[in-house]
Every structure is written in C-alpha cells, then in structure tokens.
Write a protein that holds these residues in place. Structure first.
Motif, PDB file in Angstrom:
ATOM      1  N   SER A  15      91.845 101.188  63.628  1.00 51.01           N
ATOM      2  CA  SER A  15      91.206 101.399  62.193  1.00 51.01           C
ATOM      3  C   SER A  15      92.115 100.840  61.187  1.00 51.01           C
ATOM      4  O   SER A  15      91.494 100.490  60.033  1.00 51.01           O
ATOM      5  CB  SER A  15      90.849 102.826  62.153  1.00 51.01           C
ATOM      6  N   GLU A  27      88.445 106.017  58.810  1.00 50.28           N
ATOM      7  CA  GLU A  27      89.477 106.991  58.805  1.00 50.28           C
ATOM      8  C   GLU A  27      90.950 106.504  59.737  1.00 50.28           C
ATOM      9  O   GLU A  27      90.742 106.106  60.622  1.00 50.28           O
ATOM     10  CB  GLU A  27      88.831 108.259  59.432  1.00 50.28           C
ATOM     11  N   THR A  35      88.558 108.033  65.247  1.00 48.79           N
ATOM     12  CA  THR A  35      87.436 107.426  65.294  1.00 48.79           C
ATOM     13  C   THR A  35      86.583 107.697  66.450  1.00 48.79           C
ATOM     14  O   THR A  35      86.901 107.608  67.602  1.00 48.79           O
ATOM     15  CB  THR A  35      87.685 105.737  65.273  1.00 48.79           C
ATOM     16  N   ASP A  74      85.170  98.276  64.903  1.00 49.01           N
ATOM     17  CA  ASP A  74      86.123  98.887  65.059  1.00 49.01           C
ATOM     18  C   ASP A  74      85.767 100.156  65.986  1.00 49.01           C
ATOM     19  O   ASP A  74      85.068 101.014  65.881  1.00 49.01           O
ATOM     20  CB  ASP A  74      86.720  99.777  63.767  1.00 49.01           C
TER      21      ASP A  74
HETATM   22 MG   LIG Z   1      90.201 104.492  64.786  1.00 40.27          MG
END
Ligand SMILES: [Mg+2]
Ligand SMILES: Nc1nc2c(ncn2[C@@H]2O[C@H](COP(=O)(O)OP(=O)(O)OP(=O)(O)O)[C@@H](O)[C@H]2O)c(=O)[nH]1
Length: 389
Positions: A15, A27, A35, A74
């Motif tokens: 991330s 985040e 995540t 992501d």
């Molecule tokens: Mg992450």
C-alpha cells in the motif's frame, strides 16, 4: 487501460508503494492485513516527450518528461496456502484477474515473517518470499482449471473438440489467450488429453508465466542489511524504498522540494523552512537514492510496462507538421502499445471507427506515408488518415 497489480505477502509495503505511485489514499500500518479491499488507482510511466526535439513545450509534459497513465491495483496480502482459501486468499487472488502484469513486492529487509508479522530486521531470507507467491498464483490457476477439468475431458472425447481453445475460455477472465495455452503446453511438455495432476500443475505454472508476467520489487531496501540485498541480487530484482518515494511525492506536493517521479535526486526549495527532523528524513532518502539511482518506484513501473510487457509509446496527431490534433493541441495523446503494433492497430486503438475507415498513415518525423503493416517504433508520431472521423 493497461493495469498492474501489486501483490505479495502482508506488510511488505504494497500500500505504501501504491500510495507513492498514485498519491491516492490507502491505509498503511506495520501489521498484516491492513488492506482487505483492493485499492484501485492510476499510476504513470515515464518517458521523454518528443516536443523537446523541436525545442517546444507541448503543455502535456513536465519539463520534457511525459507521464502516461496505467491502472494500479493494491491487492491484500497473500499468505502461504492462499490458493486454498487461507487468509481469504482466494478472494484476494481474484483481484489479480484483470492485471496485465504483477509487481511482486517483497520485504528486502527481512523484517517480516511469512505471514507478515514484524520480526527483527534481517531475520528472514527475502528470497523465500519470491517463490511462495509464484507457487500460490499457479496453484490458484490450477484450482480454476481443475474445477472445469472433468467436463473438458468429457467434451474432449470428441476428437475434433478444440481443447486448447476451451482452456483459454476457462481463463478468459484472466486475460489468457489461445497462444498462451499453446505455448504453455509446449513449455510444460504435456499432452493435455492424457495429463495427470502433476502435468496440469506444471502446465498452470507455464500459463502463469505467460499470462501474468511478474516483476520482483525488493521494497524496504532502505533498511535492508547487506546480506539480504546480496541474497536478492541472485535474482532479477528492482530495489526500492516505497516509503522514501512517498515522502518525496508528498514533499513535492507541498512545494518543499522539486522532484519528478523517477528523478535520480531532488532539490530542497530555498524557502521550504524544513525543521531538523524533516531535513534528516529527506537526507536519508537522498542517501538511499544515491546508492540506488532513485527510489526504485518509478523504475519498477517503467520496467514492468516497457520491458516486461514490451510496450512502446506512440503519439497520434492530426496535423503532421504542427504535431497537433484538430483543436490545435500539441501531442495530445501518448498511447501505450504492444511492440509489433502497426499503424492499423494504432488506428483501432484511437477509435474503432477510425480503424474501420483506415486509409493510410504518415510518419510525422519524416513527413512520409508508411506501410500499414510497418512495425511502429517507440516514440513514433503518427498521423492516421481515415474515411471516418
Ligand atoms: Mg496494504
Ligand atoms: N523502511 C521502510 N518501511 C516501509 C517501506 N514501505 C513500507 N514500509 C513500512 O512497512 C509497513 C507496512 O506497509 P504497508 O504499505 O501497509 O504494507 P502492505 O504490504 O500494504 O500490508 P498489508 O495491507 O497488511 O498486506 C508500514 O509500517 C510501512 O511504513 C519502505 O520502503 N521502507
């Protein structure tokens, strides 16, 4: 849009890489499974803008540096046995479906275990992270194939049944082509009609290599001990500091520094008014960049698109002498195309109608018509003449 997915074990900095590359929110925290839902954003690959050759400024680049959008996903962290559903692995692997290639982020500093829990720096061999993900992805593909296998074999009893095409159909949502299936069959050396489990797993591994090419990013290289770096150097790895890149992009946004993503260094603006901690932080990033010729984030994106996926940039224009579109905008579009594409392919990429009405193409640099079967080169500026607009 061409799309890259960021995948790897939890807590490896995916991330952080995503945020650095997109400046979108995501985040970040030092524990696994921060995540859960994949983040989607737009990143950019970097190339030299042709307007500079004319000593002009097209208005679509920054000081001659052209940034071309690519999609970035992501994905949540994957753990061993993800393909069996462990740690919601199956759901997370599904996020890789639409990716043209995968950036595999590993923790080069060896500061996280197989599950992404923080451990002392250097206490895990980062090479272990590489093999695991490739295994999980190929087994995930094998899982998809095996769900359809009994039916496919029944159908394949009819001699004329196109088994390879049917397999490509099973994987159509993953972007697998018939050519991928044929190449993977050859590379694995299997006869699909009589293949056993081991053969099919080997076949899926070859299919993965062809349909989901991977680039390994050795992240957290800024805190990696020498021996971890040495281990990774035995593989094809791009070293990066996603945290360093994120710091630079935010500092550049705040006008504290002058920095373009992918630059080998940055300049602190004279009136930045940085405090001692900020200065020390930036100095650490500068030291890393000196050793690695940049933070590695832009390099990873560019390598994935231009080397791994073998793409080129082509600039369609309507006026071949001014290099403008009908509204007078200079070099308005920069399109990513697969190497080997032709002017006719370009016409279709600009618009299906233009492709269907394609008459001929002009290479703006030489001001001459070119064959519609000619292979386009990176940086070509092309006028398409079509009966349709
Ligand atoms: Mg992450
Ligand atoms: N030193 C250093 N730390 C980093 C770097 N990139 C990320 N980190 C740290 O690593 C931790 C995990 O970062 P995330 O970006 O949340 O990792 P992730 O892979 O997305 O994690 P999950 O979503 O849980 O799978 C955070 O504490 C980050 O600050 C880096 O380049 N260098």
């Amino acid at each position: 849009m061409i799309t890259l997915a960021i995948a790897g074990k939890p807590n490896s900095g995916k991330s952080t890489f995503f945020r650095a590359a997109t400046l979108a929110q995501a985040e970040i925290a030092n524990y696994p499974f921060t995540t859960i839902d994949a983040n989607h954003g737009v990143a950019y690959v970097r190339t030299a803008c042709p307007c500079q050759e004319r000593g002009e400024s097209c208005g679509n680049c920054r000081d001659g540096v052209r940034f071309i959008p690519v999609g970035l996903i992501d994905v949540a962290g994957l753990v061993p046995e993800a393909h069996m559903g462990r740690g919601l692995g199956n759901q997370f692997l599904d996020n890789l479906r639409q990716a043209d290639a995968i950036l595999q982020v590993v923790d080069a500093s060896g500061a996280t275990d197989a599950e992404g829990n923080p451990i002392d720096i250097g206490s895990r061999d980062p090479v272990k992270d590489i093999e695991f993900l490739q295994y999980e992805i190929s087994m995930w593909m094998y899982g998809i194939l095996s769900r359809h296998w009994a039916k496919l074999l029944r159908q394949a009893q009819a001699r004329e049944f196109p088994l390879a095409a049917a397999i490509a159909d099973v994987f159509a949502g993953l972007g697998v082509t018939l050519e991928n299936v044929r190449d993977a069959t050859d590379a694995a050396g299997v006869d699909l009609r009589t293949a056993g489990e081991e053969d099919l797993i080997r076949f899926c591994r070859e299919l993965m290599v062809r349909s989901k090419p991977m680039l390994i990013v050795g992240n957290k290289a800024d805190q990696a001990p020498e021996r971890c770096l040495d281990r990774l150097k035995e593989h094809d790895v791009i070293f990066a500091s996603a945290a360093g890149e994120l710091a630079l992009r935010m500092a550049a946004e705040g006008k504290f520094i002058t920095y373009l993503p992918g630059d080998p260094d940055f300049v602190v603006n004279p009136d930045a008014g940085l405090n001692a901690a900020q200065q020390a932080g930036l100095q650490k990033v500068a030291d890393f960049m000196q050793a690695c010729e940049g933070t590695g984030v832009q390099k990873a994106l560019d390598t994935a698109i231009f080397d791994l996926l073998d793409m080129i940039v082509v600039y369609p224009v309507e006026d071949e002498s001014k290099l403008t579109d009908s509204k007078g905008r200079m070099l308005p579009d920069a399109l990513l195309m697969k190497r080997g594409s032709t002017p006719r392919d370009l016409a279709y990429q600009v618009h299906t109608d233009i492709g269907e009405g394609f008459l001929y193409a002009v290479d703006a640099r030489i001001g001459m018509r070119i064959k519609d079967t000619l292979e386009l080169k990176n940086g070509d500026i092309i006028k398409i003449v079509s009966v349709r607009k």
